[in-house]
Design a protein around this motif. Structure first.
Motif, short mmCIF file in Angstrom:
data_model
loop_
_atom_site.label_atom_id
_atom_site.label_comp_id
_atom_site.label_asym_id
_atom_site.label_seq_id
_atom_site.Cartn_x
_atom_site.Cartn_y
_atom_site.Cartn_z
N ILE A 119 0.87 -1.17 0.00
CA ILE A 119 0.00 0.00 0.00
C ILE A 119 0.91 1.22 0.00
CG2 ILE A 119 -1.77 1.27 1.26
CD1 ILE A 119 -2.61 -1.48 2.44
N ASN A 120 0.84 2.00 -1.06
CA ASN A 120 1.70 3.18 -1.20
C ASN A 120 1.05 4.34 -0.46
OD1 ASN A 120 2.99 5.52 -2.12
ND2 ASN A 120 3.59 4.51 -4.03
N LEU A 121 1.55 4.60 0.74
CA LEU A 121 0.96 5.65 1.58
C LEU A 121 1.16 7.04 0.99
CD1 LEU A 121 1.83 4.36 5.15
CD2 LEU A 121 -0.28 4.13 3.87
N GLY A 122 2.30 7.28 0.40
CA GLY A 122 2.53 8.58 -0.22
C GLY A 122 1.53 8.84 -1.33
N ALA A 123 1.29 7.82 -2.15
CA ALA A 123 0.33 7.95 -3.25
C ALA A 123 -1.09 8.09 -2.70
CB ALA A 123 0.43 6.75 -4.18
N GLU A 172 6.71 17.23 0.52
CA GLU A 172 6.78 16.68 -0.84
C GLU A 172 7.63 15.40 -0.87
OE1 GLU A 172 5.26 16.47 -4.33
OE2 GLU A 172 4.94 18.35 -3.26
N SER A 173 8.74 15.40 -0.15
CA SER A 173 9.59 14.20 -0.14
C SER A 173 8.90 13.04 0.57
CB SER A 173 10.95 14.50 0.51
OG SER A 173 10.81 14.74 1.89
N ARG A 174 8.11 13.32 1.61
CA ARG A 174 7.38 12.26 2.30
C ARG A 174 6.30 11.67 1.39
NH1 ARG A 174 8.16 12.34 8.01
NH2 ARG A 174 9.32 14.18 8.66
N LEU A 175 5.66 12.52 0.58
CA LEU A 175 4.59 12.06 -0.30
C LEU A 175 5.12 11.25 -1.48
CD1 LEU A 175 2.26 15.20 -0.35
CD2 LEU A 175 2.04 13.12 1.03
N LYS A 176 6.40 11.38 -1.77
CA LYS A 176 7.00 10.61 -2.87
C LYS A 176 7.38 9.19 -2.44
CE LYS A 176 8.65 14.53 -5.50
NZ LYS A 176 9.79 15.30 -5.96
N ALA A 200 1.64 21.59 4.86
CA ALA A 200 2.99 21.58 5.45
C ALA A 200 3.04 22.53 6.64
CB ALA A 200 4.01 21.99 4.40
N ARG A 201 2.41 23.68 6.49
CA ARG A 201 2.36 24.66 7.59
C ARG A 201 1.63 24.06 8.78
NH1 ARG A 201 -0.61 28.56 5.33
NH2 ARG A 201 1.05 28.98 3.87
#
Length: 115
Positions: free
Chosen positions: A5-9, A37-41, A26-27
């Protein structure tokens, strides 16, 4: 069931579908937009970070993950039966009130027939 399961996706899709600003998210998470952004990738995410995202977006991603798992998997959480219990109690009350109504209707029609 998917092997992974791709959590970022999963989170990214929710953000896109609901037109959520990544900068605002992010704020709210108190991290930089580039960090978000890096976490979501990535396909994985620490549960504490996912919980913060759930809280910020008012969305239960853990339930989304659980929905992707087979139904026969066991869970420790007890099912919430309060709705079904309430419905059963109300159905019983309706039956009792119908009997009461019928009885009163019979009494009233009986008295009217005597006069």
């Amino acid at each position: 069931m998917p092997n992974n399961i791709n959590l970022g996706a999963l989170v990214s899709a929710y953000i896109s579908e609901n037109k959520i600003s990544k900068t605002a998210l992010a704020r709210a998470l108190d991290i930089s937009p580039s960090n978000l952004e890096s976490r979501l990738k990535k396909s994985f995410m620490r549960t504490d970070i996912l919980l913060k995202i759930c809280t910020a977006l008012h969305h239960n991603f853990f339930a989304d993950i659980a929905a992707a798992l087979p139904a026969e998997f066991s869970v420790s959480a007890k099912p919430d039966n309060t709705k079904s219990d309430t419905i059963a109690a109300l159905e019983l009350e309706v039956k009792m009130l119908q009997r009461e109504r019928d009885t009163l209707s019979g009494i009233i029609s009986g008295k009217m027939g005597l006069q």
